[in-house]
Design a protein around this motif. Structure first.
Motif, mmCIF file in Angstrom:
data_model
loop_
_atom_site.group_PDB
_atom_site.id
_atom_site.type_symbol
_atom_site.label_atom_id
_atom_site.label_comp_id
_atom_site.label_asym_id
_atom_site.label_seq_id
_atom_site.Cartn_x
_atom_site.Cartn_y
_atom_site.Cartn_z
ATOM 1 N N GLY A 28 0.884 -1.166 -0.173
ATOM 2 C CA GLY A 28 0.025 0.177 -0.151
ATOM 3 C C GLY A 28 0.870 1.365 -0.060
ATOM 4 N N GLY A 29 2.223 1.111 0.196
ATOM 5 C CA GLY A 29 3.141 2.203 -0.023
ATOM 6 C C GLY A 29 3.172 2.981 -1.385
ATOM 7 N N LYS A 30 3.951 4.226 -1.372
ATOM 8 C CA LYS A 30 4.085 4.908 -2.613
ATOM 9 C C LYS A 30 5.502 5.292 -2.813
ATOM 10 N N GLU A 52 4.142 7.688 2.903
ATOM 11 C CA GLU A 52 2.814 7.577 2.744
ATOM 12 C C GLU A 52 1.997 6.252 2.868
ATOM 13 N N ASN A 53 0.952 6.209 3.426
ATOM 14 C CA ASN A 53 0.267 4.954 3.342
ATOM 15 C C ASN A 53 1.283 3.804 4.223
ATOM 16 N N ASN A 54 1.642 4.450 5.253
ATOM 17 C CA ASN A 54 2.644 3.350 5.875
ATOM 18 C C ASN A 54 3.842 2.739 5.033
#
Length: 164
Positions: A28-30, A52-54
């Motif tokens: 789920g990261g970026k 972002e997004n863990n």
């Protein structure tokens, strides 16, 4: 430059498709990492780590048939970093869920990083495991990872990797 056993020697003709980039987008990261060959014939692992997004990591790995260590005690890498810390990771078997990890600091210059195999610690998702350090006689995967718990651009240029 070395009398040891070659793991990988990059050149302008290197097929980088045998190296796979794995970013934190798998969870789920970026972050975004890329891997290519530059005009000098060196591999370049570069991109941006995002929290972002863990998220928080980017990696590139190469799997191969069992590489015998023989009497070697260390992995040496001729590289030029960007001042960031990176992890060198190896796996005894490609299917292992954990890697043996050593962290090294780069200094913006060409240098040879030496990692003692016996000091590589077993880790999974950043957590140390209650297993002994690397003491195997072969391995099937090598990887580089950046994940310093901060958002940052990165660029690691790699010439060659060998056992000694």
């Amino acid at each position: 430059m070395n009398s040891g056993q070659l793991i990988f020697d990059f050149s302008r003709d290197t097929d980088v498709s045998v190296w796979k980039v794995v970013n934190d987008v798998v969870m789920g990261g970026k972050s975004s990492g890329k891997f290519s060959i530059n005009n000098e014939g060196n591999a370049v692992f570069y991109g941006n780590v995002s929290l972002e997004n863990n998220g928080g990591f980017s990696s590139v790995r190469h799997q191969f048939l069992k590489k015998k260590i023989n009497s070697s005690t260390k992995i040496k890498i001729r590289l030029k970093g960007d001042g960031n810390a990176y992890q060198l990771r190896i796996k005894k078997n490609q299917s292992d869920y954990y890697s043996y990890v050593a962290t090294f600091q780069t200094n913006n210059n060409w240098e040879i990083i030496e990692v003692n195999l016996s000091e590589m610690q077993p880790k999974f998702r950043g957590k140390s495991l209650s297993l002994p350090n690397f003491s195997e006689n072969s391995f099937e995967e090598i990887a580089f990872l950046i994940g310093n718990k901060k958002a940052q651009d990165f660029c690691l240029e790699i010439d060659k990797i060998y056992l000694e």
